[in-house]
Design an enzyme around this catalytic site. Structure first.
Site, PDB file in Angstrom:
ATOM      1  N   LYS A   1       0.887  -1.169   0.000  1.00  0.00           N
ATOM      2  CA  LYS A   1       0.000   0.000   0.000  1.00  0.00           C
ATOM      3  C   LYS A   1       0.923   1.215   0.000  1.00  0.00           C
ATOM      4  O   LYS A   1       1.166   1.837   1.035  1.00  0.00           O
ATOM      5  CB  LYS A   1      -0.940  -0.036   1.206  1.00  0.00           C
ATOM      6  CG  LYS A   1      -2.076  -1.054   1.054  1.00  0.00           C
ATOM      7  CD  LYS A   1      -3.028  -1.035   2.230  1.00  0.00           C
ATOM      8  CE  LYS A   1      -4.367  -0.421   1.908  1.00  0.00           C
ATOM      9  NZ  LYS A   1      -5.240  -1.272   1.083  1.00  0.00           N
TER      10      LYS A   1
HETATM   11  C1  LIG Z   1      -6.321  -2.031   0.691  1.00  0.00           C
HETATM   12  C2  LIG Z   1      -6.623  -2.579  -0.651  1.00  0.00           C
HETATM   13  C3  LIG Z   1      -7.393  -3.744  -0.843  1.00  0.00           C
HETATM   14  C4  LIG Z   1      -8.100  -4.440   0.297  1.00  0.00           C
HETATM   15  O1  LIG Z   1      -7.246  -4.883   1.304  1.00  0.00           O
HETATM   16  P1  LIG Z   1      -7.815  -5.177   2.761  1.00  0.00           P
HETATM   17  O2  LIG Z   1      -6.662  -5.717   3.504  1.00  0.00           O
HETATM   18  O3  LIG Z   1      -8.899  -6.176   2.599  1.00  0.00           O
HETATM   19  O4  LIG Z   1      -8.317  -3.887   3.290  1.00  0.00           O
HETATM   20  C5  LIG Z   1      -7.536  -4.218  -2.131  1.00  0.00           C
HETATM   21  N1  LIG Z   1      -6.991  -3.598  -3.186  1.00  0.00           N
HETATM   22  C6  LIG Z   1      -6.273  -2.461  -3.048  1.00  0.00           C
HETATM   23  C7  LIG Z   1      -5.707  -1.807  -4.246  1.00  0.00           C
HETATM   24  C8  LIG Z   1      -6.074  -1.922  -1.784  1.00  0.00           C
HETATM   25  O5  LIG Z   1      -5.390  -0.793  -1.643  1.00  0.00           O
END
Ligand SMILES: *Cc1c(COP(=O)(O)O)cnc(C)c1O
Length: 305
Positions: A159
């Site tokens: 992220k």
């Molecule tokens: C955060 C995110 C997700 C979902 O992740 P979780 O851990 O379930 O919150 C999916 N795709 C992207 C691009 C993300 O940034």
């Protein structure tokens, strides 16, 4: 607008919300190298508050930092404690928690060596990301003209702040065309993920979700795979094309913010009967029971305040 809380945890201590400020020379502000997380805390039936999969989120934050070569100035334990502290100080029984790691003021140019690493943890009250009606009735989705990152252009398992410019372009395009969310394909043309959610389809009772190759490894995705298997359902991690999605009986997005959001339409094709199907509803129900502490089998995922 984000609903202000009292305090923000910033570089090791709680400070008043309005004082959590940065300088315009903040490196991340210029070039996008930073990492973050999105975590939710829920109010449980027994009156306590539980943070869902806190240690897994903080581990992923450190993994993102590792890949991006950002040296974390705090330990995992310290940041887990800080998330709890933020909720307690703000008196929040339910909240979205956003840890953000960024490069501060000091260095300019594309070699960030020597930049100070700063950490903020912000918690605020945030309802259903794709709307209460979306959660209940399903949302309308548009395949984006933008494709998700190639695995050697951005680091898709992180992220990373800059990765989300791609998400913003896709989201804006979809919303301005009258849809709720964008679906992005991968560089080979297969279904990848949404702007901030993973995707599942259901066909003849079997669930399918894209493999981890070029998607963000969602913790909600992981949770849903476990819940589905524990419900006796088969889950396949396999790539699929957009027409396979059009032909699915059911489809839904997963994410910490979006939770389990049914998809009722993609690119003007109605999915199944056009309202949330039985498997989606079962998974959604199971998910909310787990995050709210109502299922004894998954207490390991909850950190009670
Ligand atoms: C955060 C995110 C997700 C979902 O992740 P979780 O851990 O379930 O919150 C999916 N795709 C992207 C691009 C993300 O940034």
């Amino acid at each position: 607008m984000v609903e202000k809380a009292k305090f923000i945890w910033f570089d090791g201590k709680l400070i008043p919300w309005d004082q959590a400020q940065v300088h315009v020379l903040t490196h991340t502000l210029h070039y996008g190298l930073g990492v973050f997380e999105g975590i939710r805390a829920y109010f449980c039936q027994d009156g306590r508050t539980a943070i869902f999969r806190l240690s897994d989120h903080i581990r992923r934050l450190f993994d993102s930092a590792h890949v991006m070569m950002i040296e974390m100035p705090f330990s995992r334990d310290e940041l887990e404690a800080a998330c709890c502290e933020s909720l307690r100080a703000n008196g929040q029984k339910e909240a979205y928690i956003r840890p953000l790691v960024f490069l501060g003021e000091g260095v300019m140019g594309l070699n960030p060596a020597g930049s100070p690493v700063q950490v903020a943890i912000i918690s605020w009250v945030w309802g259903a990301y794709l709307g209460d009606e979306g959660l209940a009735r399903g949302i309308r989705v548009k395949t984006s003209s933008f494709i998700r990152h190639h695995v050697n252009i951005m680091m898709t398992k992180t992220k990373t702040v800059g990765n989300y410019v791609n998400s913003i372009m896709a989201k804006r395009e979809a919303v301005s065309a009258g849809y709720d969310e964008a679906l992005l394909l991968d560089t080979a043309g297969y279904v990848c993920e949404a702007s901030g959610e993973n995707i599942f389809i259901v066909k003849d009772g079997v669930l399918k979700t894209p493999p981890l190759t070029s998607i963000l490894p969602g913790l909600t995705r992981d949770c849903v795979i476990t819940l589905a298997q524990d419900l006796g359902l088969t889950v396949k991690e396999d790539r699929f094309s957009r027409d396979e999605l059009y032909l699915a009986d059911e489809a839904f997005f997963t994410g910490t913010a979006a939770e389990v959001t049914p998809i009722r339409e993609v690119d003007l094709r109605v999915i199944g009967p056009g309202h949330p199907g039985p498997v989606t509803k079962k998974i959604q129900e199971a998910y909310f029971a787990v995050v709210k502490g109502q299922d004894a089998r998954y207490q390991r995922w909850l950190t009670y305040l």
